[in-house]
Design a protein around this motif. Structure first.
Motif, mmCIF file in Angstrom:
data_model
loop_
_atom_site.group_PDB
_atom_site.id
_atom_site.type_symbol
_atom_site.label_atom_id
_atom_site.label_comp_id
_atom_site.label_asym_id
_atom_site.label_seq_id
_atom_site.Cartn_x
_atom_site.Cartn_y
_atom_site.Cartn_z
ATOM 1 N N ALA A 59 11.191 28.506 36.694
ATOM 2 C CA ALA A 59 10.768 28.077 38.021
ATOM 3 C C ALA A 59 10.105 29.227 38.785
ATOM 4 O O ALA A 59 9.071 29.041 39.434
ATOM 5 N N SER A 60 10.701 30.407 38.688
ATOM 6 C CA SER A 60 10.142 31.576 39.376
ATOM 7 C C SER A 60 8.808 31.977 38.767
ATOM 8 O O SER A 60 7.862 32.331 39.478
ATOM 9 N N GLN A 62 6.675 30.036 37.244
ATOM 10 C CA GLN A 62 5.666 29.049 37.635
ATOM 11 C C GLN A 62 5.267 29.214 39.088
ATOM 12 O O GLN A 62 4.079 29.090 39.441
ATOM 13 N N LEU A 63 6.242 29.510 39.944
ATOM 14 C CA LEU A 63 5.976 29.686 41.369
ATOM 15 C C LEU A 63 5.017 30.850 41.601
ATOM 16 O O LEU A 63 4.010 30.717 42.308
ATOM 17 N N VAL A 64 5.310 31.990 40.999
ATOM 18 C CA VAL A 64 4.472 33.178 41.172
ATOM 19 C C VAL A 64 3.136 32.988 40.460
ATOM 20 O O VAL A 64 2.081 33.396 40.960
ATOM 21 N N ARG A 66 1.315 30.495 40.104
ATOM 22 C CA ARG A 66 0.353 29.623 40.793
ATOM 23 C C ARG A 66 -0.421 30.368 41.877
ATOM 24 O O ARG A 66 -1.444 29.880 42.362
ATOM 25 N N GLU A 67 0.049 31.536 42.264
ATOM 26 C CA GLU A 67 -0.629 32.291 43.316
ATOM 27 C C GLU A 67 -1.932 32.873 42.772
ATOM 28 O O GLU A 67 -1.960 33.432 41.676
#
Length: 254
Positions: A59-60, A62-64, A66-67
């Motif tokens: 999750a982390s 994927q979150l980072v 996407r930036e």
């Protein structure tokens, strides 16, 4: 005669080790080079996640990832990883890095010919896209580039997609893979076809329509690699293609 004299046995000539990886060697090293590229790219995201103190989970990542800034760094870090793996493969064969990859500047006529062919090919696909009511650029890429522009990441994205990505992909496809496979039983036509297919697989984030476009552009790059015997030529053409697409999407909204 020396051949029957035990004190003077005949000289035996040991065949020289070929300085090019053949089909299976190229395929295996090509896979390892791709893994190295992936590790370089995902490694950049992992470092950013660790730097921010986030939990090291999917999750982390994927979150980072996407930036826009993080993605640009990820794509860029794939280049040194790719070059290192290719250098190692060529070093083992005791070959020249420059000669193995055909890192020689092409004639200006070859560059112009390659650019004209690329423009015509892109225009054909652009015309087909408009006729079918399709977007000229994949939606997720358009969203990413416009988001990056709005968040001040335009220049790093421009470098990542117009310099780092083309160079990484060309070194792998039209550089290492083409060199080995063209010297194998595949010869030049098979090497162009198979290296273009591998290059297309690298872009599996696209749908089948865009993959078909990527494949045909890969065939043109492969032909120009053969025609000019220059990896710099295909790298420049690849960079110009990506640069045009990024600029049109990011600033002109095309």
């Amino acid at each position: 005669m020396d051949s029957v004299n035990p004190d003077h046995p005949p000289l035996r000539v040991t065949p020289a080790t070929p300085h090019v990886w053949m089909f299976w060697g190229t395929a295996l090293w090509g896979f390892l080079i791709f893994v190295a590229m992936f590790v370089g790219q995902i490694g950049a995201i992992v470092l950013l996640v660790a730097e921010r103190g986030l939990p090291m989970d999917l999750a982390s990542l994927q979150l980072v990832g996407r930036e826009p800034q993080a993605l640009a760094l990820s794509v860029t870090m794939g280049l040194p990883a790719t070059l290192a793996a290719v250098w190692l493969a060529i070093r083992i064969k005791k070959a020249s890095f420059v000669d193995y990859l055909a890192l020689r500047w092409p004639a200006w006529k070859q560059l112009a010919f390659g650019a004209v062919g690329l423009i015509l090919l892109v225009l054909i696909w652009e015309t087909m896209s408009r006729a079918l009511g399709r977007e000229a650029t994949p939606g997720f890429m358009a969203d990413l580039l416009k988001s990056g522009r709005d968040k001040g990441a335009a220049m790093v994205l421009l470098f990542a997609f117009s310099v780092a990505a083309p160079m990484s992909e060309e070194v792998l496809a039209r550089g290492f893979l083409y060199r080995g496979w063209s010297a194998s039983f595949l010869r030049v036509p098979g090497a162009i076809l198979l290296s273009s297919l591998v290059w297309t697989v690298v872009h599996l984030q696209y749908d089948m329509y865009f993959l078909a476009e990527v494949f045909t552009i890969g065939l043109w790059f492969g032909y120009m690699r053969y025609r000019a015997n220059s990896l710099w030529l295909t790298a420049v053409l690849h960079a110009l293609n990506n640069l045009t697409a990024v600029v049109l999407t990011m600033w002109l909204g095309v």
